[in-house]
Motif scaffolding. Structure first.
Motif, PDB file in Angstrom:
ATOM      1  N   LEU A  13      95.136  15.468 -18.101  1.00 28.07           N
ATOM      2  CA  LEU A  13      93.930  15.367 -18.919  1.00 28.07           C
ATOM      3  C   LEU A  13      93.278  14.050 -18.552  1.00 28.07           C
ATOM      4  N   VAL A  14      92.053  14.128 -18.053  1.00 34.12           N
ATOM      5  CA  VAL A  14      91.327  12.923 -17.666  1.00 34.12           C
ATOM      6  C   VAL A  14      90.253  12.671 -18.713  1.00 34.12           C
ATOM      7  N   MET A  15      90.281  11.490 -19.304  1.00 27.81           N
ATOM      8  CA  MET A  15      89.295  11.094 -20.306  1.00 27.81           C
ATOM      9  C   MET A  15      88.294  10.162 -19.647  1.00 27.81           C
ATOM     10  N   PHE A  16      87.046  10.596 -19.593  1.00 28.72           N
ATOM     11  CA  PHE A  16      85.970   9.745 -19.090  1.00 28.72           C
ATOM     12  C   PHE A  16      85.374   9.034 -20.295  1.00 28.72           C
ATOM     13  N   GLU A  17      85.359   7.701 -20.221  1.00 29.18           N
ATOM     14  CA  GLU A  17      84.939   6.877 -21.350  1.00 29.18           C
ATOM     15  C   GLU A  17      84.090   5.723 -20.861  1.00 29.18           C
ATOM     16  N   GLN A  18      83.563   4.956 -21.808  1.00 28.47           N
ATOM     17  CA  GLN A  18      82.841   3.737 -21.457  1.00 28.47           C
ATOM     18  C   GLN A  18      82.961   2.745 -22.605  1.00 28.47           C
ATOM     19  N   ALA A  19      82.820   1.493 -22.259  1.00 31.43           N
ATOM     20  CA  ALA A  19      82.920   0.429 -23.266  1.00 31.43           C
ATOM     21  C   ALA A  19      81.845   0.625 -24.325  1.00 31.43           C
ATOM     22  N   GLY A  20      82.212   0.422 -25.583  1.00 36.67           N
ATOM     23  CA  GLY A  20      81.266   0.513 -26.684  1.00 36.67           C
ATOM     24  C   GLY A  20      81.029   1.917 -27.204  1.00 36.67           C
ATOM     25  N   CYS A  21      81.713   2.905 -26.666  1.00 42.91           N
ATOM     26  CA  CYS A  21      81.536   4.301 -27.105  1.00 42.91           C
ATOM     27  C   CYS A  21      82.230   4.487 -28.461  1.00 42.91           C
ATOM     28  N   VAL A  22      81.448   4.726 -29.496  1.00 44.15           N
ATOM     29  CA  VAL A  22      81.980   4.883 -30.843  1.00 44.15           C
ATOM     30  C   VAL A  22      82.884   6.110 -30.941  1.00 44.15           C
ATOM     31  N   TYR A  23      82.497   7.192 -30.275  1.00 35.50           N
ATOM     32  CA  TYR A  23      83.289   8.414 -30.332  1.00 35.50           C
ATOM     33  C   TYR A  23      84.603   8.270 -29.562  1.00 35.50           C
ATOM     34  N   CYS A  24      84.593   7.463 -28.507  1.00 39.70           N
ATOM     35  CA  CYS A  24      85.841   7.154 -27.793  1.00 39.70           C
ATOM     36  C   CYS A  24      86.779   6.390 -28.723  1.00 39.70           C
ATOM     37  N   GLN A  25      86.221   5.459 -29.478  1.00 39.54           N
ATOM     38  CA  GLN A  25      87.022   4.677 -30.413  1.00 39.54           C
ATOM     39  C   GLN A  25      87.593   5.563 -31.518  1.00 39.54           C
ATOM     40  N   ARG A  26      86.794   6.516 -32.002  1.00 36.09           N
ATOM     41  CA  ARG A  26      87.284   7.453 -33.017  1.00 36.09           C
ATOM     42  C   ARG A  26      88.432   8.294 -32.467  1.00 36.09           C
ATOM     43  N   TRP A  27      88.277   8.771 -31.223  1.00 37.67           N
ATOM     44  CA  TRP A  27      89.346   9.559 -30.608  1.00 37.67           C
ATOM     45  C   TRP A  27      90.617   8.718 -30.483  1.00 37.67           C
ATOM     46  N   ASP A  28      90.457   7.466 -30.051  1.00 37.31           N
ATOM     47  CA  ASP A  28      91.612   6.567 -29.939  1.00 37.31           C
ATOM     48  C   ASP A  28      92.332   6.446 -31.277  1.00 37.31           C
ATOM     49  N   ARG A  29      91.567   6.294 -32.347  1.00 38.37           N
ATOM     50  CA  ARG A  29      92.142   6.128 -33.678  1.00 38.37           C
ATOM     51  C   ARG A  29      92.799   7.416 -34.169  1.00 38.37           C
ATOM     52  N   ASP A  30      92.111   8.556 -34.003  1.00 37.14           N
ATOM     53  CA  ASP A  30      92.590   9.817 -34.570  1.00 37.14           C
ATOM     54  C   ASP A  30      93.650  10.508 -33.713  1.00 37.14           C
ATOM     55  N   VAL A  31      93.499  10.451 -32.407  1.00 32.63           N
ATOM     56  CA  VAL A  31      94.338  11.236 -31.503  1.00 32.63           C
ATOM     57  C   VAL A  31      95.091  10.357 -30.507  1.00 32.63           C
ATOM     58  N   GLY A  32      94.396   9.408 -29.920  1.00 31.13           N
ATOM     59  CA  GLY A  32      94.943   8.614 -28.829  1.00 31.13           C
ATOM     60  C   GLY A  32      96.235   7.899 -29.151  1.00 31.13           C
ATOM     61  N   SER A  33      96.359   7.440 -30.381  1.00 34.85           N
ATOM     62  CA  SER A  33      97.558   6.687 -30.749  1.00 34.85           C
ATOM     63  C   SER A  33      98.819   7.547 -30.749  1.00 34.85           C
ATOM     64  N   LEU A  34      98.667   8.878 -30.895  1.00 30.13           N
ATOM     65  CA  LEU A  34      99.848   9.740 -30.911  1.00 30.13           C
ATOM     66  C   LEU A  34      99.879  10.753 -29.771  1.00 30.13           C
ATOM     67  N   TYR A  35      98.848  10.801 -28.960  1.00 30.84           N
ATOM     68  CA  TYR A  35      98.789  11.802 -27.893  1.00 30.84           C
ATOM     69  C   TYR A  35     100.018  11.762 -26.988  1.00 30.84           C
ATOM     70  N   GLY A  36     100.440  10.574 -26.599  1.00 29.77           N
ATOM     71  CA  GLY A  36     101.570  10.428 -25.682  1.00 29.77           C
ATOM     72  C   GLY A  36     102.881  10.997 -26.192  1.00 29.77           C
ATOM     73  N   LYS A  37     102.972  11.253 -27.493  1.00 25.71           N
ATOM     74  CA  LYS A  37     104.204  11.757 -28.095  1.00 25.71           C
ATOM     75  C   LYS A  37     104.174  13.267 -28.308  1.00 25.71           C
ATOM     76  N   THR A  38     103.128  13.941 -27.833  1.00 23.85           N
ATOM     77  CA  THR A  38     102.950  15.361 -28.101  1.00 23.85           C
ATOM     78  C   THR A  38     103.390  16.226 -26.919  1.00 23.85           C
TER      79      THR A  38
END
Length: 132
Positions: free
Chosen positions: A32-57
């Protein structure tokens, strides 16, 4: 004779290492490749909601996450169906080619549902068949 062979081998090894550094990163079999950019609010939301636990799934076991800045998409080593225009965009990749993508992020429930649908497009792993 040994010194000459050693010198040739050293030059060959150095050339191979240098070539490897210059080539774009080659995508692994499935990811899964995530294309992101600095300052992206939706990227930050994903990090908070999903990104912190994605690696454990289980999804991360099948589709390890790789992050790419949207400005570097050409050197990502992924053959994209079309250019990435919005962040975040999640691309399911198999053998270096795009299988499908999720553009944007609204909430974790929709992300997981869309990711599962894309993962289902991947060829099932080969299982050893029972022989009688």
């Amino acid at each position: 004779m040994f010194a000459r062979t050693f010198a040739k081998t050293s030059i060959l090894v150095a050339a191979v290492v240098a070539a490897g550094m210059l080539l774009p990163v080659v995508a692994q079999a499935s990811e899964l490749v995530m294309f992101e950019q600095a300052g992206c609010v939706y990227c930050q939301r994903w990090d908070r909601d999903v990104g912190s636990l994605y690696g454990k799934t289980p999804e991360a076991q099948a589709l390890p996450l790789r992050r790419i800045d949207i400005q570097n998409q050409r050197s990502s080593g992924v053959t994209l169906a079309s250019p990435i225009r919005y962040t975040p965009t999640f691309v399911v990749v198999d053998n270096g080619r795009e299988v499908g993508r999720i553009t944007g992020y609204s909430n974790d429930d929709s992300f997981w549902g869309l990711l599962d649908a894309l993962a289902a497009k991947l060829a099932p792993p080969l299982h050893e068949t029972n022989r009688i």
